[in-house]
Scaffold this motif. Sequence first.
Motif: not given
Lengths: 702, 43
Positions: A110-114, A174-178, A141-153
């Motif tokens: 998904v990340k690679e799709l931009g 930007e993608p997280c890996l090439n 930092k490694k995944l180049n993304t925002k992370i949120v910890l959740i519990s939907a339940k």
Amino acid sequence: MKKKIKVALIGNPNVGKTSVFNALTGLNHKIGNYPGITVDKKSGVAKLDDEVNATIIDLPGTYSINASSEDERIVLDLLFDPTNEDYPDVAIVVADIENLKRNLLLFTQVKELGFPTVLAINMADHMEEKGISIKIAELEKKLNTKIVLISAKKKLGIQELKQAVLDYKNFSIEPCLNATAVDTEFFSKLALTFSNLSVFKLWMIYSQDIKIGNIGKKEIEAKGIHLSENEIKKLQHKKTIKRYQFINDALKETYSRDVNKASDIRTKVDRILTHKVYGYLIFFFIMMLVFQAIFEWSSIPMDWIDEQFANLSTWVHEVMEPGKLTDLIADGIVPGIGGVMPFIPQIAILFMFISILEETGYMSRVVFLMDKLMRPFGLSGKSVVPLISGNACAIPAIMSARNIENPKERLITILVTPFTTCSARIPVYIIIIALVIPDTRIFGFLSIQGLTLTLFYLIGFLAALVSSWALSKYIKSERKSYFVIEMPNYRTPIIKNVVVNMYEKTKAFVVGAGKIIFVLSIIIWFLGAHGPGERFENAEQHITEVYQDKEVSEEELSEHIASYKLENSYIGILGKTIEPVIKPLGYDWKVGIAVLSSFVGREIFVGVLGTIYNVGSGDENDEDGRIKQKMAAEIWPDTGQPVFTLASGVSLMFFYAFAMQCTATVAIVRRETKSWKWTIYQLVFMTVLAYVAALIAYQLLK
Amino acid sequence: MGYQEIIAYAIVIIALGYIIKKGFWKGNNKKKGSCGGGSCGCS
């Protein structure tokens, strides 16, 4: 005016995507604790803040963005087509805290799709008890993304997730890996073919044979790109390995799990519930309890509803002046609807149990268990979900076969799924069992009636297995599809979810069956209360003459007149015409009409009988107008023997166990197979099998 | 023909029309929405 953005909710099956969807939107879509629940996309609106609303699009669970199955194609179509009305501004990839490694494969794609992407790690409330710890900042930092910890339940972290979505314009796209590093030369060449598209999209167009705008595989090949199918597959494998290497490296430093802490009771329980002997015994025992409960708990409310409709019919006759409209309501519509409505308690109880079993996580163990059982019969592991879902309704079950990649395995699954016992068979089974099976108990608690119901569920399931074995000999499949199933944690069922599911399913039954029985009961009343020629017109005069020298009460005489009129009505003539075909099965023409009408839907059987018996009743103030009593009182005019005996009852149940009596299912099979040949083959095969089984049952038992 | 007959037969004609429309006129009657919520025609 509020600003509106579009958010796609993507994730592997069973990561709690629908729970996240519900938590964000406040809607109540059905949540299943087993994979394959969401087979189509659905959307709802979430209020992010006072100025921004988000349309949340919940996509079917998928392990990767490949077009190998129908539900994956839904995801692919949305994410690749900027002209799609639901094309998202931002993507939320939902992952499960315990299966992060596998869930992240989809994330990297998904990340690679931009897309600006948020990684929502669900079920984070279990981190401590599972001994899991994550270094969020490092992983971000490694995944180049925002992370949120959740519990939907538990609705934890939902506000943070909304805040993260609001902030999407600040995310790196930007993608997280090439992943193209696996063959730099080829991918550089590919990138030059259409510079307006990313190399990942071009690769997907080429490897998956899809189109984005005017660009398809042919157009790319025209620009000098040529790989054989084998080379494409090899490159796909290399890219997947590259992704997993990246994920492994990223998690090695940021994700840890203390196995000692995690060695919980779940493993021990799993070992018993999926045991090759105890597993099946426990499942059988649970199902038997469910069917016992259906009989035990529903009899009082069922009788009550039944009685209310019988009273309503009498009341209509009392308060309205005599006439056709009064007859239509009191003898047509009320008994017709009154024939189906008493089954509301059974349907509700069945779905309550199914919901509880899903919610607790037990259904996933059943799916795993059934996978082992089904493989020798030529079914794919992925056929388990449609076959189990078929116990509720064949239509969503057949739709859920979309996630079977292999077309032949998918076809076999679609063809055999209608054999499993759907909820529409319950009214037929319940009323026949109550009529012909004695209400006795073994060991003082096991009801024979409940056991008979269990037996017919098993017969349906076995018919599906045997048919699929026979079909697999005829439709050969080159390769078997793999089956990945995640074992969710055991959870205490959420009462609200159980109640909502129970309500939705019961409502679908009442509305679906009620609508059609309402219309059919009007037509059947007309056909039963009217007839051609003098025999119908002069019925009263004719019967009075026949009985003038015999001693009959006025009540008996009016019964004879009504019965004679019914026999000479349009429906009577139609019924008599088909009687030679159905008589060997033990059915009279009235049952024949009900069987014929129920090709629209099985649940209609009882309602149609209710209307026919009421039209044929001479007593307008019949005090015991309940359908069961009327069925029990039906006799063959020539022999005086009851119509509903053990032989004819079992014959009817066999007929309904095998017959394809649901036009909606026929339509969905045609839509899903895109073949009239297979649809007609299935309809004819099931009908012939039903007829032969019913014939054998009746001839052996009579 | 009394009012009861007129109403009753009108209802029969409407019911017949509904069945014919349901059975033979499905082309423009495609339903949207996910299954299970009563919108799929299953019960």
